[in-house]
Every structure is written in structure tokens, then in C-alpha cells.
Design a protein around this motif. Structure first.
Motif, PDB file in Angstrom:
ATOM      1  N   ARG A 142     -26.862 -14.726 -34.051  1.00 49.81           N
ATOM      2  CA  ARG A 142     -25.216 -14.771 -33.935  1.00 49.81           C
ATOM      3  C   ARG A 142     -24.847 -15.459 -35.405  1.00 49.81           C
ATOM      4  O   ARG A 142     -25.441 -16.497 -36.087  1.00 49.81           O
ATOM      5  CB  ARG A 142     -24.820 -15.966 -33.001  1.00 49.81           C
ATOM      6  N   GLU A 177     -11.640 -13.917 -22.145  1.00 49.55           N
ATOM      7  CA  GLU A 177     -12.378 -14.826 -21.774  1.00 49.55           C
ATOM      8  C   GLU A 177     -12.973 -14.670 -20.407  1.00 49.55           C
ATOM      9  O   GLU A 177     -12.085 -14.442 -19.455  1.00 49.55           O
ATOM     10  CB  GLU A 177     -11.582 -16.370 -21.952  1.00 49.55           C
ATOM     11  N   TYR A 182     -21.587 -17.081 -37.511  1.00 52.08           N
ATOM     12  CA  TYR A 182     -20.168 -17.480 -37.400  1.00 52.08           C
ATOM     13  C   TYR A 182     -19.766 -17.217 -38.970  1.00 52.08           C
ATOM     14  O   TYR A 182     -20.508 -17.319 -40.002  1.00 52.08           O
ATOM     15  CB  TYR A 182     -19.900 -19.034 -37.003  1.00 52.08           C
ATOM     16  N   SER A 212     -17.693 -14.883 -21.003  1.00 51.09           N
ATOM     17  CA  SER A 212     -17.471 -15.070 -22.372  1.00 51.09           C
ATOM     18  C   SER A 212     -16.661 -16.335 -23.004  1.00 51.09           C
ATOM     19  O   SER A 212     -15.775 -16.347 -21.866  1.00 51.09           O
ATOM     20  CB  SER A 212     -16.990 -13.873 -23.129  1.00 51.09           C
ATOM     21  N   GLN A 213     -17.010 -17.035 -23.652  1.00 47.95           N
ATOM     22  CA  GLN A 213     -16.240 -18.291 -24.168  1.00 47.95           C
ATOM     23  C   GLN A 213     -15.461 -17.892 -25.622  1.00 47.95           C
ATOM     24  O   GLN A 213     -16.361 -17.322 -26.364  1.00 47.95           O
ATOM     25  CB  GLN A 213     -17.119 -19.349 -24.201  1.00 47.95           C
ATOM     26  N   PRO A 214     -14.441 -18.710 -25.806  1.00 47.38           N
ATOM     27  CA  PRO A 214     -14.037 -18.669 -27.430  1.00 47.38           C
ATOM     28  C   PRO A 214     -14.945 -18.883 -28.498  1.00 47.38           C
ATOM     29  O   PRO A 214     -15.094 -18.158 -29.399  1.00 47.38           O
ATOM     30  CB  PRO A 214     -12.730 -19.527 -27.214  1.00 47.38           C
ATOM     31  N   SER A 215     -15.783 -19.832 -27.998  1.00 42.88           N
ATOM     32  CA  SER A 215     -17.057 -20.082 -28.871  1.00 42.88           C
ATOM     33  C   SER A 215     -18.168 -18.891 -29.257  1.00 42.88           C
ATOM     34  O   SER A 215     -18.974 -19.106 -30.086  1.00 42.88           O
ATOM     35  CB  SER A 215     -17.746 -21.404 -28.479  1.00 42.88           C
ATOM     36  N   ASP A 216     -18.016 -18.019 -28.436  1.00 37.37           N
ATOM     37  CA  ASP A 216     -18.832 -16.613 -28.497  1.00 37.37           C
ATOM     38  C   ASP A 216     -18.408 -16.003 -29.679  1.00 37.37           C
ATOM     39  O   ASP A 216     -19.028 -14.998 -29.971  1.00 37.37           O
ATOM     40  CB  ASP A 216     -19.093 -16.100 -27.470  1.00 37.37           C
ATOM     41  N   SER A 217     -17.166 -16.055 -30.105  1.00 39.30           N
ATOM     42  CA  SER A 217     -16.527 -15.264 -31.098  1.00 39.30           C
ATOM     43  C   SER A 217     -17.183 -15.309 -32.364  1.00 39.30           C
ATOM     44  O   SER A 217     -17.364 -16.418 -32.828  1.00 39.30           O
ATOM     45  CB  SER A 217     -15.122 -15.625 -31.385  1.00 39.30           C
ATOM     46  N   ALA A 218     -17.873 -14.404 -33.064  1.00 41.79           N
ATOM     47  CA  ALA A 218     -18.590 -14.241 -34.174  1.00 41.79           C
ATOM     48  C   ALA A 218     -19.291 -12.822 -34.397  1.00 41.79           C
ATOM     49  O   ALA A 218     -18.951 -12.144 -33.710  1.00 41.79           O
ATOM     50  CB  ALA A 218     -20.159 -15.292 -33.639  1.00 41.79           C
TER      51      ALA A 218
END
Lengths: 109, 113
Positions: free
Chosen positions: A37, A15, A39, A79-85
Motif C-alpha cells: 500500500r 465505505e 499513500y 473499507s475505510q477512508p484510510s484505505d484510500s491509497a
């Protein structure tokens, strides 16, 4: 050779760091380049498009295109956790869009 | 409603059934697409319609039959499918041609028993 090639990953980034996603393509006549992107369990969502050589910035995202090297990349700053994809590279060639298999990105806290 | 809407979201069918997937776009776009997304494979373009006329058919088996009655609606009729047809089916639309960015619906998750 695949028409649009991406490393499947997973790519693990801490992160706050910069995530760098790469894509190569085979058709030199390609004109338009997109990053989507996706998810898990959702449909692809357009996040960047680029049409000419160089960099294009939009918020934390920067797309880079090098037509001579047939290479397009996406940088994600802070980078943020919400970028996980999964990130899909798409290239328009001969009036159709061809997608890569996608790179799975995981942002670790 | 806005964007691209697909129904149903999930579908389970036997190999001898006939069913249809529906897609509707509220973006005023002229081109619509069907894609198939299987696990660990790239998105596979199946059909492209531009101004209600089919402009692309990527060697898709005849058990998949598209229909585009107008520029806002797209159907995919399914008949005698095989287990390997189980996948996520995505509809997309774009302004005029495939060089424009495409907007996707949420997809139909299809399972063939």
C-alpha cells in the motif's frame, strides 16, 4: 505484455463495502507474491504476502492466489477512508521482484 | 532509529551538480536496493546489493553510481543528471534475497533543473 499488470483505476468503493484489487503476471515460475500500500507522498508499505494457491486472511485483508490462472487479488472488507491509497502488486520472478503500476483506490463516505 | 532511513528527503539540483543519496537500514538485512518511481510508471529496480556485493544493475545510465560500503549503508552518487531523472528514489532492504518482502525507506524526491 507487461510482466505484472494492474488496472490503474481509480477504483471507487463506498465505505463499508468490499474493495477487490486484481493483478495478473506473466512468468509461470513466479514463487512469491506481495501487496504493498502506498499513500500519496509516502513509500510502499507491505500489507500482505502469499506463496501458495488459495486464500490468506489477515484482519480485513484477504489475498487470493491462483497460479494456474496467473492471478493474484486483494480483498479489503469493510473499507475505510484510510484505505484510500495506491495498491502495488509485486511478484518475485527469477530472483527479482517486479512491481505493477498500482491501482488507485478511493473509498467514498 | 528503526527501519530504513533515507536522506535527504528532497533534493533540487542542476544538471552539472554532483550529489549523493544516502540510505541506512537498521533491520539487520543483508540485501539492499535502489528503485526509481516516476509518475504513472511502475517501480523501476535500479541496483541490488547482497552482502555488499552488487548482484544486479538494470541497464542504469552511468550518471548513477551506487556504493555499498557495508550491509547497513547504501549510497547513490549522482552526476550530470537529466531532467527526466526527476523522480522519487526509494531505497529498500530485505533479509537475504529479493524473494523476501522488502522494506522501503521514505524516499528522496529529486528534481533536476
Amino acid at each position: 505484455q507487461k510482466e505484472v499488470e494492474q488496472n490503474s483505476g481509480p477504483l471507487s468503493v463506498p465505505e463499508g463495502a468490499i474493495a477487490s484489487l486484481n493483478c495478473t503476471y506473466s512468468d509461470r515460475g513466479s514463487q512469491s507474491f506481495f501487496w504493498y500500500r502506498q499513500y500519496s507522498g509516502k513509500s510502499p508499505e507491505l500489507i500482505m504476502s502469499i506463496y501458495s494457491n488459495g486464500d490468506k486472511e489477515d484482519g480485513r485483508f484477504t489475498a487470493q492466489l491462483n497460479k494456474a490462472s496467473q492471478y493474484v487479488s486483494l480483498l479489503i472488507r469493510d473499507s475505510q477512508p484510510s484505505d484510500s491509497a495506491t495498491y502495488l502488486c509485486a511478484v518475485s520472478s527469477a530472483s527479482k521482484i517486479i512491481f505493477g503500476s498500482g491501482t488507485r483506490l478511493s473509498i467514498r463516505p | 532509529e528503526t527501519g530504513v532511513t533515507q536522506t535527504p528527503r528532497h533534493l533540487v539540483m542542476g544538471m552539472t551538480n554532483k550529489k549523493s543519496l544516502k540510505c541506512e537500514q537498521h533491520l539487520g538485512h543483508n540485501a539492499m536496493y535502489w528503485y526509481k518511481q516516476s509518475a504513472k510508471k511502475p517501480l523501476e529496480l535500479m541496483f541490488v546489493y547482497s552482502l555488499e556485493e552488487r548482484v544486479e544493475n538494470n541497464s542504469v545510465p552511468s550518471r548513477f553510481s551506487p556504493e555499498c560500503p557495508n550491509s547497513s549503508h547504501l549510497f547513490l552518487h549522482l552526476h550530470t543528471l537529466q531532467p527526466e531523472d526527476s523522480a522519487l528514489y526509494l531505497c529498500a532492504s530485505s533479509q537475504d534475497s529479493s524473494v523476501q518482502p522488502q522494506h522501503f525507506g521514505d524516499g528522496t524526491r529529486l528534481s533536476i533543473l
